[in-house]
Motif scaffolding. Structure first.
Motif, mmCIF file in Angstrom:
data_model
loop_
_atom_site.group_PDB
_atom_site.id
_atom_site.type_symbol
_atom_site.label_atom_id
_atom_site.label_comp_id
_atom_site.label_asym_id
_atom_site.label_seq_id
_atom_site.Cartn_x
_atom_site.Cartn_y
_atom_site.Cartn_z
ATOM 1 N N PHE A 97 0.858 -1.172 0.000
ATOM 2 C CA PHE A 97 0.000 0.000 0.000
ATOM 3 C C PHE A 97 0.897 1.224 0.000
ATOM 4 C CE2 PHE A 97 0.577 -0.411 4.568
ATOM 5 C CZ PHE A 97 0.584 0.890 5.035
ATOM 6 N N ARG A 98 0.339 2.338 -0.397
ATOM 7 C CA ARG A 98 1.114 3.565 -0.527
ATOM 8 C C ARG A 98 0.562 4.619 0.412
ATOM 9 N NH1 ARG A 98 2.016 6.246 -6.336
ATOM 10 N NH2 ARG A 98 -0.133 6.761 -5.960
ATOM 11 N N LYS A 99 1.479 5.265 1.104
ATOM 12 C CA LYS A 99 1.104 6.321 2.037
ATOM 13 C C LYS A 99 2.065 7.484 1.821
ATOM 14 C CE LYS A 99 1.346 6.739 6.981
ATOM 15 N NZ LYS A 99 1.375 5.999 8.228
ATOM 16 N N SER A 100 1.535 8.625 1.467
ATOM 17 C CA SER A 100 2.334 9.827 1.166
ATOM 18 C C SER A 100 3.373 9.555 0.092
ATOM 19 C CB SER A 100 3.013 10.343 2.434
ATOM 20 O OG SER A 100 2.066 10.667 3.411
ATOM 21 N N GLY A 101 3.022 8.704 -0.875
ATOM 22 C CA GLY A 101 3.915 8.416 -1.983
ATOM 23 C C GLY A 101 4.938 7.319 -1.725
ATOM 24 N N VAL A 102 5.037 6.861 -0.479
ATOM 25 C CA VAL A 102 6.012 5.824 -0.106
ATOM 26 C C VAL A 102 5.290 4.488 0.002
ATOM 27 C CG1 VAL A 102 7.654 5.078 1.668
ATOM 28 C CG2 VAL A 102 7.431 7.504 1.131
ATOM 29 N N TYR A 103 5.901 3.449 -0.519
ATOM 30 C CA TYR A 103 5.290 2.117 -0.499
ATOM 31 C C TYR A 103 5.605 1.391 0.803
ATOM 32 C CZ TYR A 103 3.902 2.461 -5.332
ATOM 33 O OH TYR A 103 3.291 2.837 -6.497
ATOM 34 N N TYR A 104 4.606 0.651 1.268
ATOM 35 C CA TYR A 104 4.710 -0.142 2.488
ATOM 36 C C TYR A 104 4.361 -1.592 2.175
ATOM 37 C CZ TYR A 104 4.902 4.037 5.422
ATOM 38 O OH TYR A 104 5.285 5.204 6.018
ATOM 39 N N PHE A 105 5.016 -2.488 2.868
ATOM 40 C CA PHE A 105 4.675 -3.907 2.798
ATOM 41 C C PHE A 105 3.721 -4.200 3.947
ATOM 42 C CE2 PHE A 105 5.255 -8.276 4.194
ATOM 43 C CZ PHE A 105 5.162 -8.974 3.008
ATOM 44 N N VAL A 106 2.683 -4.971 3.677
ATOM 45 C CA VAL A 106 1.748 -5.354 4.730
ATOM 46 C C VAL A 106 1.252 -6.767 4.463
ATOM 47 C CG1 VAL A 106 -0.250 -4.313 3.587
ATOM 48 C CG2 VAL A 106 -0.286 -4.677 6.058
ATOM 49 N N ARG A 107 1.214 -7.553 5.527
ATOM 50 C CA ARG A 107 0.711 -8.918 5.397
ATOM 51 C C ARG A 107 0.176 -9.386 6.746
ATOM 52 N NH1 ARG A 107 3.678 -13.903 2.361
ATOM 53 N NH2 ARG A 107 1.863 -15.246 2.332
ATOM 54 N N ARG A 108 -0.959 -10.052 6.705
ATOM 55 C CA ARG A 108 -1.539 -10.613 7.923
ATOM 56 C C ARG A 108 -0.768 -11.841 8.352
ATOM 57 N NH1 ARG A 108 -7.708 -10.617 5.939
ATOM 58 N NH2 ARG A 108 -8.083 -8.402 6.081
ATOM 59 N N VAL A 109 -0.661 -12.010 9.645
ATOM 60 C CA VAL A 109 -0.074 -13.226 10.189
ATOM 61 C C VAL A 109 -1.165 -14.292 10.175
ATOM 62 C CG1 VAL A 109 0.918 -14.276 12.257
ATOM 63 C CG2 VAL A 109 1.539 -11.937 11.627
ATOM 64 N N PRO A 110 -0.890 -15.480 9.630
ATOM 65 C CA PRO A 110 -1.905 -16.535 9.628
ATOM 66 C C PRO A 110 -2.345 -16.878 11.053
ATOM 67 C CG PRO A 110 -0.067 -17.121 8.212
ATOM 68 C CD PRO A 110 0.333 -15.893 8.955
ATOM 69 N N THR A 111 -3.605 -17.176 11.213
ATOM 70 C CA THR A 111 -4.148 -17.414 12.555
ATOM 71 C C THR A 111 -3.471 -18.582 13.257
ATOM 72 O OG1 THR A 111 -5.927 -18.710 11.564
ATOM 73 C CG2 THR A 111 -6.397 -16.415 12.051
ATOM 74 N N ASP A 112 -3.072 -19.618 12.514
ATOM 75 C CA ASP A 112 -2.436 -20.762 13.165
ATOM 76 C C ASP A 112 -1.013 -20.458 13.627
ATOM 77 O OD1 ASP A 112 -1.723 -20.666 10.420
ATOM 78 O OD2 ASP A 112 -1.039 -22.743 10.495
ATOM 79 N N LEU A 113 -0.452 -19.327 13.202
ATOM 80 C CA LEU A 113 0.905 -18.951 13.604
ATOM 81 C C LEU A 113 0.929 -17.691 14.466
ATOM 82 C CD1 LEU A 113 2.722 -19.612 10.220
ATOM 83 C CD2 LEU A 113 2.620 -21.100 12.218
ATOM 84 N N ALA A 114 -0.219 -17.249 14.896
ATOM 85 C CA ALA A 114 -0.306 -16.005 15.669
ATOM 86 C C ALA A 114 0.500 -16.072 16.955
ATOM 87 C CB ALA A 114 -1.761 -15.684 15.983
ATOM 88 N N ARG A 115 0.596 -17.237 17.566
ATOM 89 C CA ARG A 115 1.333 -17.347 18.844
ATOM 90 C C ARG A 115 2.833 -17.142 18.672
ATOM 91 N NH1 ARG A 115 3.123 -22.896 19.368
ATOM 92 N NH2 ARG A 115 2.245 -24.069 17.633
ATOM 93 N N HIS A 116 3.327 -17.203 17.431
ATOM 94 C CA HIS A 116 4.747 -16.985 17.162
ATOM 95 C C HIS A 116 5.077 -15.519 16.915
ATOM 96 C CE1 HIS A 116 5.774 -21.248 16.860
ATOM 97 N NE2 HIS A 116 4.647 -21.417 16.196
ATOM 98 N N HIS A 117 4.076 -14.670 16.841
ATOM 99 C CA HIS A 117 4.278 -13.254 16.520
ATOM 100 C C HIS A 117 3.648 -12.372 17.585
ATOM 101 C CE1 HIS A 117 5.888 -13.965 12.485
ATOM 102 N NE2 HIS A 117 5.034 -14.965 12.417
ATOM 103 N N THR A 118 4.148 -11.158 17.673
ATOM 104 C CA THR A 118 3.635 -10.213 18.666
ATOM 105 C C THR A 118 2.473 -9.387 18.128
ATOM 106 O OG1 THR A 118 5.292 -8.587 17.994
ATOM 107 C CG2 THR A 118 5.853 -10.022 19.845
ATOM 108 N N THR A 119 2.280 -9.373 16.810
ATOM 109 C CA THR A 119 1.184 -8.625 16.204
ATOM 110 C C THR A 119 0.426 -9.514 15.236
ATOM 111 O OG1 THR A 119 2.511 -7.830 14.348
ATOM 112 C CG2 THR A 119 2.470 -6.456 16.319
ATOM 113 N N ARG A 120 -0.763 -9.080 14.856
ATOM 114 C CA ARG A 120 -1.574 -9.827 13.894
ATOM 115 C C ARG A 120 -1.246 -9.437 12.453
ATOM 116 N NH1 ARG A 120 -3.694 -14.057 14.830
ATOM 117 N NH2 ARG A 120 -5.462 -13.673 13.516
ATOM 118 N N ARG A 121 -0.436 -8.380 12.300
ATOM 119 C CA ARG A 121 -0.132 -7.874 10.973
ATOM 120 C C ARG A 121 1.317 -7.409 10.928
ATOM 121 N NH1 ARG A 121 -2.917 -2.620 8.419
ATOM 122 N NH2 ARG A 121 -1.910 -1.779 10.244
ATOM 123 N N ILE A 122 1.997 -7.750 9.855
ATOM 124 C CA ILE A 122 3.366 -7.304 9.626
ATOM 125 C C ILE A 122 3.287 -6.168 8.621
ATOM 126 C CG2 ILE A 122 5.605 -7.955 8.663
ATOM 127 C CD1 ILE A 122 4.928 -10.833 9.637
#
Length: 109
Positions: free
Chosen positions: A18-43
């Motif tokens: 996605f783009r914000k103020s002209g700069v591109y960002y990477f975004v991806r949801r953490v799969p629900t079965d691996l949520a316990r391995h991550h601190t957030t639901r979205r990277i």
């Protein structure tokens, strides 16, 4: 109904960008079965580029790395398949036998 068997990609374009103020960002949801391995639901983080071509290439590479990482996590958590895996502990006897060394620790005549 989602035609895909999973909740990816995050956006409809399939690029994880996605783009914000002209700069591109990477975004991806953490799969629900691996949520316990991550601190957030979205990277999500900045790719620090304004070029669509550069952002797309970077996003593809990052998504591939995440897929490999998540695959490894799933395989390490898979108890069903783990009972079929051989537990190998290297010992000096098996190493010398596989290499074909006779007599360890000195020359044999």
């Amino acid at each position: 109904m989602n035609p895909l068997p999973y909740n990816e990609p995050y956006n409809n374009s399939g690029s994880f960008l996605f783009r914000k103020s002209g700069v591109y960002y990477f975004v991806r949801r953490v799969p629900t079965d691996l949520a316990r391995h991550h601190t957030t639901r979205r990277i999500s983080f900045s790719l620090r580029t304004r070029s669509a071509a550069v952002a797309k290439r970077q996003a593809y590479e990052i998504a591939a790395k995440l897929d490999r990482h998540w695959h490894d996590l799933r395989m390490s958590d898979d108890n069903l398949l783990s009972r079929y895996q051989r537990k190998i502990t290297p010992s000096s006897d098996t190493i010398t036998q596989s290499v074909g060394i006779s007599g360890v620790g000195g020359a044999s005549r």
